[in-house]
Design a protein around this motif. Structure first.
Motif, PDB file in Angstrom:
ATOM      1  N   THR A 122     -37.916 -31.078 -18.746  1.00  0.00           N
ATOM      2  CA  THR A 122     -38.173 -30.140 -17.671  1.00  0.00           C
ATOM      3  C   THR A 122     -39.070 -30.727 -16.612  1.00  0.00           C
ATOM      4  N   GLY A 123     -40.039 -31.668 -16.948  1.00  0.00           N
ATOM      5  CA  GLY A 123     -41.009 -32.112 -15.861  1.00  0.00           C
ATOM      6  C   GLY A 123     -42.232 -31.265 -15.712  1.00  0.00           C
ATOM      7  N   ARG A 124     -42.207 -30.163 -16.746  1.00  0.00           N
ATOM      8  CA  ARG A 124     -43.081 -29.101 -17.055  1.00  0.00           C
ATOM      9  C   ARG A 124     -44.216 -29.170 -18.093  1.00  0.00           C
ATOM     10  N   HIS A 125     -45.289 -29.036 -18.076  1.00  0.00           N
ATOM     11  CA  HIS A 125     -46.334 -28.767 -19.338  1.00  0.00           C
ATOM     12  C   HIS A 125     -45.607 -27.753 -20.038  1.00  0.00           C
ATOM     13  N   PRO A 126     -45.522 -27.871 -21.440  1.00  0.00           N
ATOM     14  CA  PRO A 126     -45.027 -26.802 -22.399  1.00  0.00           C
ATOM     15  C   PRO A 126     -45.506 -25.733 -22.230  1.00  0.00           C
ATOM     16  N   ILE A 127     -46.739 -25.678 -21.662  1.00  0.00           N
ATOM     17  CA  ILE A 127     -47.412 -24.154 -21.799  1.00  0.00           C
ATOM     18  C   ILE A 127     -46.648 -23.210 -20.742  1.00  0.00           C
ATOM     19  N   ARG A 128     -45.982 -23.872 -19.711  1.00  0.00           N
ATOM     20  CA  ARG A 128     -45.156 -23.253 -18.715  1.00  0.00           C
ATOM     21  C   ARG A 128     -43.883 -22.813 -19.263  1.00  0.00           C
ATOM     22  N   ASP A 156     -38.269 -23.990  -7.193  1.00  0.00           N
ATOM     23  CA  ASP A 156     -38.632 -22.637  -7.242  1.00  0.00           C
ATOM     24  C   ASP A 156     -39.424 -22.548  -8.433  1.00  0.00           C
ATOM     25  N   ARG A 157     -40.263 -23.548  -8.790  1.00  0.00           N
ATOM     26  CA  ARG A 157     -41.220 -23.399 -10.021  1.00  0.00           C
ATOM     27  C   ARG A 157     -42.101 -24.703 -10.163  1.00  0.00           C
ATOM     28  N   PRO A 158     -43.326 -24.586 -10.653  1.00  0.00           N
ATOM     29  CA  PRO A 158     -44.203 -25.697 -10.570  1.00  0.00           C
ATOM     30  C   PRO A 158     -43.296 -27.022 -11.744  1.00  0.00           C
ATOM     31  N   ILE A 159     -43.543 -28.176 -10.834  1.00  0.00           N
ATOM     32  CA  ILE A 159     -43.135 -29.184 -11.503  1.00  0.00           C
ATOM     33  C   ILE A 159     -44.525 -30.057 -11.527  1.00  0.00           C
ATOM     34  N   ASP A 160     -44.728 -30.322 -12.857  1.00  0.00           N
ATOM     35  CA  ASP A 160     -46.007 -31.399 -13.308  1.00  0.00           C
ATOM     36  C   ASP A 160     -45.714 -32.889 -13.176  1.00  0.00           C
ATOM     37  N   GLY A 161     -44.623 -32.957 -13.416  1.00  0.00           N
ATOM     38  CA  GLY A 161     -44.447 -34.636 -13.204  1.00  0.00           C
ATOM     39  C   GLY A 161     -44.392 -35.027 -11.897  1.00  0.00           C
ATOM     40  N   ILE A 162     -44.761 -36.165 -11.615  1.00  0.00           N
ATOM     41  CA  ILE A 162     -45.011 -36.757 -10.565  1.00  0.00           C
ATOM     42  C   ILE A 162     -43.950 -38.135 -10.466  1.00  0.00           C
ATOM     43  N   ASP A 163     -43.488 -38.376  -9.205  1.00  0.00           N
ATOM     44  CA  ASP A 163     -42.441 -39.233  -8.877  1.00  0.00           C
ATOM     45  C   ASP A 163     -43.283 -40.735  -9.006  1.00  0.00           C
ATOM     46  N   GLN A 164     -43.099 -41.693 -10.008  1.00  0.00           N
ATOM     47  CA  GLN A 164     -43.881 -42.601 -10.006  1.00  0.00           C
ATOM     48  C   GLN A 164     -42.979 -44.204  -9.555  1.00  0.00           C
ATOM     49  N   SER A 165     -42.033 -43.830  -8.804  1.00  0.00           N
ATOM     50  CA  SER A 165     -41.213 -44.967  -8.372  1.00  0.00           C
ATOM     51  C   SER A 165     -42.055 -46.170  -7.640  1.00  0.00           C
ATOM     52  N   PHE A 216     -39.435 -37.097 -15.746  1.00  0.00           N
ATOM     53  CA  PHE A 216     -38.359 -36.357 -15.164  1.00  0.00           C
ATOM     54  C   PHE A 216     -38.326 -36.272 -13.651  1.00  0.00           C
ATOM     55  N   SER A 217     -39.655 -36.592 -13.080  1.00  0.00           N
ATOM     56  CA  SER A 217     -39.658 -36.545 -11.676  1.00  0.00           C
ATOM     57  C   SER A 217     -39.335 -38.071 -11.063  1.00  0.00           C
ATOM     58  N   THR A 218     -39.529 -39.113 -11.980  1.00  0.00           N
ATOM     59  CA  THR A 218     -39.430 -40.338 -11.457  1.00  0.00           C
ATOM     60  C   THR A 218     -37.863 -40.736 -11.552  1.00  0.00           C
ATOM     61  N   LEU A 219     -37.038 -40.347 -12.493  1.00  0.00           N
ATOM     62  CA  LEU A 219     -35.897 -40.331 -12.726  1.00  0.00           C
ATOM     63  C   LEU A 219     -35.030 -39.747 -11.768  1.00  0.00           C
ATOM     64  N   ILE A 220     -35.128 -38.584 -11.266  1.00  0.00           N
ATOM     65  CA  ILE A 220     -34.574 -37.745 -10.391  1.00  0.00           C
ATOM     66  C   ILE A 220     -34.723 -38.490  -8.815  1.00  0.00           C
ATOM     67  N   GLY A 221     -36.140 -38.844  -8.870  1.00  0.00           N
ATOM     68  CA  GLY A 221     -36.179 -39.690  -7.509  1.00  0.00           C
ATOM     69  C   GLY A 221     -35.588 -41.161  -7.418  1.00  0.00           C
ATOM     70  N   VAL A 222     -35.475 -41.717  -8.595  1.00  0.00           N
ATOM     71  CA  VAL A 222     -34.491 -42.777  -8.643  1.00  0.00           C
ATOM     72  C   VAL A 222     -33.111 -42.697  -8.052  1.00  0.00           C
ATOM     73  N   VAL A 223     -32.483 -41.562  -8.628  1.00  0.00           N
ATOM     74  CA  VAL A 223     -31.245 -41.403  -8.350  1.00  0.00           C
ATOM     75  C   VAL A 223     -30.884 -40.810  -7.135  1.00  0.00           C
ATOM     76  N   GLY A 224     -31.956 -40.263  -6.369  1.00  0.00           N
ATOM     77  CA  GLY A 224     -31.896 -39.776  -4.809  1.00  0.00           C
ATOM     78  C   GLY A 224     -31.872 -38.116  -4.982  1.00  0.00           C
ATOM     79  N   ALA A 225     -31.856 -37.542  -6.277  1.00  0.00           N
ATOM     80  CA  ALA A 225     -31.809 -36.095  -6.338  1.00  0.00           C
ATOM     81  C   ALA A 225     -33.140 -35.492  -5.996  1.00  0.00           C
ATOM     82  N   GLU A 226     -33.363 -34.056  -5.894  1.00  0.00           N
ATOM     83  CA  GLU A 226     -34.432 -33.409  -5.550  1.00  0.00           C
ATOM     84  C   GLU A 226     -34.915 -32.597  -6.891  1.00  0.00           C
ATOM     85  N   VAL A 227     -36.318 -32.455  -7.216  1.00  0.00           N
ATOM     86  CA  VAL A 227     -36.505 -31.727  -8.158  1.00  0.00           C
ATOM     87  C   VAL A 227     -36.568 -30.174  -7.994  1.00  0.00           C
ATOM     88  N   PRO A 228     -36.656 -29.486  -8.907  1.00  0.00           N
ATOM     89  CA  PRO A 228     -36.335 -27.903  -8.645  1.00  0.00           C
ATOM     90  C   PRO A 228     -37.752 -27.351  -7.799  1.00  0.00           C
TER      91      PRO A 228
END
Length: 445
Positions: A64-70, A332-341, A318-330
């Motif tokens: 999910t790219g989100r900390h489990p507390i979320r 409508d919610r906090p995404i904790d992952g950072i695109d490290q491309s 999560f965020s890096t792989l989504i960035g690599v394929v040219g998609a967008e992270v959601p």
């Protein structure tokens, strides 16, 4: 990036930082790991790749790219109890599928064990594996086990749009054989989709090295150092088999290949593992829990034979792989992952991440920032806790990797910076309430 790579991600279970040869273990631990060591020479080896406290929260963070507390995916629970991620969460597999990827998962899920929460409901076209965890194979040999009270664990399978179903009992015999079968199915998937126009995502969360460490008969006794070392040699072989399949299909250059672990090492004897120079095991906030192996390879994109101690977190995958394929992270919610491309492809020497908060269940146990670690609770070994500290302990993990010398008094400036990170995260949770464990829909705002 115009090219969409195929993605293969193999996740080991409870593999400590110090087990592989390329991380200082291997033959020194009685189990040479030549295939994974060679993989590290072909890509990027991360020395500071960080995960969550145990299987469920780490897998949730990855998916999910989100900390489990979320997300409410806080811990492993008994069969039938509310666990895993809500259907409201957006998974990596769903995002990739929407980008035209063929998706398959063979292995341990541990993010939901009822209809609507199985992998084939969450973005994977095909799934075969276990819905929860491996120690359930010990049910049948447990003292006075009663199958009328607790049913034997099952291996399951399912396809998108169809109900998942039991395939066979997951017992100690099946535990010895399952990683071979998971890899066989993974290679079968590669053979089926490699010539198609669409790229693919193959997720192989293997069983080794989770206890009980019962190796395949071909590896039983091979190391001469017991079942855990035998299973380590088997794991290395299984990774090598997937790499060989990619080579045979001329997919090496087209595939972003990732090998990592979900957790730090096991703490129970006789299966206890090692985190190398770091102290602690999973279920703690020590570096031995947070840091695990992670190796990434994509020829002509990721520079070979590169090692980095920059901080990367499992949510970043999560965020890096989504960035690599040219998609967008959601959005409508906090995404904790950072695109490290940029860091991954060598366009930046440093990670975009300076730190992160570390929760166990719903307790903020520690925060990591640069080369500092602040502990709010103290539990250097599992079940040996002092509880919440009146004054947090502060360690510099570069000069004190075993976290033995609290230097908070003399370095309160770092405490201030880390407190700001925590305050920002808490403010985010207040603005976007966390999902309750077992919830079906989004949290109320």
């Amino acid at each position: 990036m115009n090219e969409k790579p195929n993605i293969v991600l193999i996740m080991a279970d409870n593999l400590g930082w110090g087990e592989l040869g390329c991380y200082g273990g291997g033959a020194l631990r009685g189990a040479p790991t030549p295939r994974i060591d060679a993989l590290a020479k072909e890509g990027l080896l991360l020395q500071n790749f960080n995960v969550e406290s145990d299987c469920v929260p780490t897998r949730s963070a990855f998916m999910t790219g989100r900390h489990p507390i979320r997300t409410g995916a806080l811990q492993s629970l008994a069969p039938g109890q509310p666990q895993g991620i809500s259907p409201w969460e957006v998974t990596l597999a769903q995002v990739l599928r929407d980008q035209g990827y063929r998706t398959a998962m063979y292995g341990k899920w541990h993010l939901g064990d009822r209809p609507g929460r199985y992998p084939n409901d969450r973005g994977f076209e095909d799934w075969y594996g276990i819905p929860r965890t491996t120690d359930e194979v010990m049910y049948q040999t447990g003292f006075r086990y009663d199958a009328s009270v607790v049913e034997p664990a099952q291996i399951m399978a399912g396809k998108a749009g169809e109900p998942a179903a039991d395939v066979s009992v997951y017992d100690e015999i099946a535990r010895r054989m399952i990683d071979e079968e998971l890899v066989r199915r993974g290679i079968e998937f590669l053979n089926a989709v490699h010539s198609k126009a669409a790229p693919f995502f193959l997720f192989l969360p293997l069983v080794n090295l989770h206890y009980p460490t019962l190796p395949h008969p071909d590896f039983d006794g091979k190391s001469g150092y017991g079942g855990s070392a035998d299973c380590m040699m088997e794991l290395d072989h299984r990774v090598g088999s997937v790499l060989d399949a990619l080579d045979a299909l001329a997919l090496k250059e087209k595939t972003l290949f990732i090998f990592c672990s979900d957790n730090g090492p096991e703490f129970r004897d006789p299966w206890r593992g090692t985190a190398g120079p770091w102290r602690g095991t999973y279920h703690t906030a020590m570096e031995g829990s947070l840091r695990v192996p992670c190796i990434m390879r994509w020829p002509d994109h990721i520079l070979p034979d590169r090692t980095s101690n920059e901080i990367v977190h499992v949510t970043d995958l999560f965020s890096t792989l989504i960035g690599v394929v040219g998609a967008e992270v959601p959005t409508d919610r906090p995404i904790d992952g950072i695109d490290q491309s940029e860091f991954l492809f060598g366009n930046a020497e440093t990670s975009k991440r300076e730190g992160f908060p570390f929760f166990i269940k719903d307790e903020l146990r520690a925060v990591k920032w640069r080369d500092w670690k602040l502990h709010y609770y103290w539990e250097p070994e599992v079940n040996e806790s002092k509880g919440k500290l009146e004054s947090p302990y502060l360690f510099n993990i570069t000069v004190d990797p075993k976290e033995e010398h609290d230097i908070a008094t003399a370095n309160s400036w770092a405490w201030v910076a880390m407190s700001r990170l925590v305050d920002e995260f808490k403010a985010s949770m207040k603005e976007f309430p966390n999902t309750e464990p077992g919830a079906e829909g989004p949290p109320k705002r």
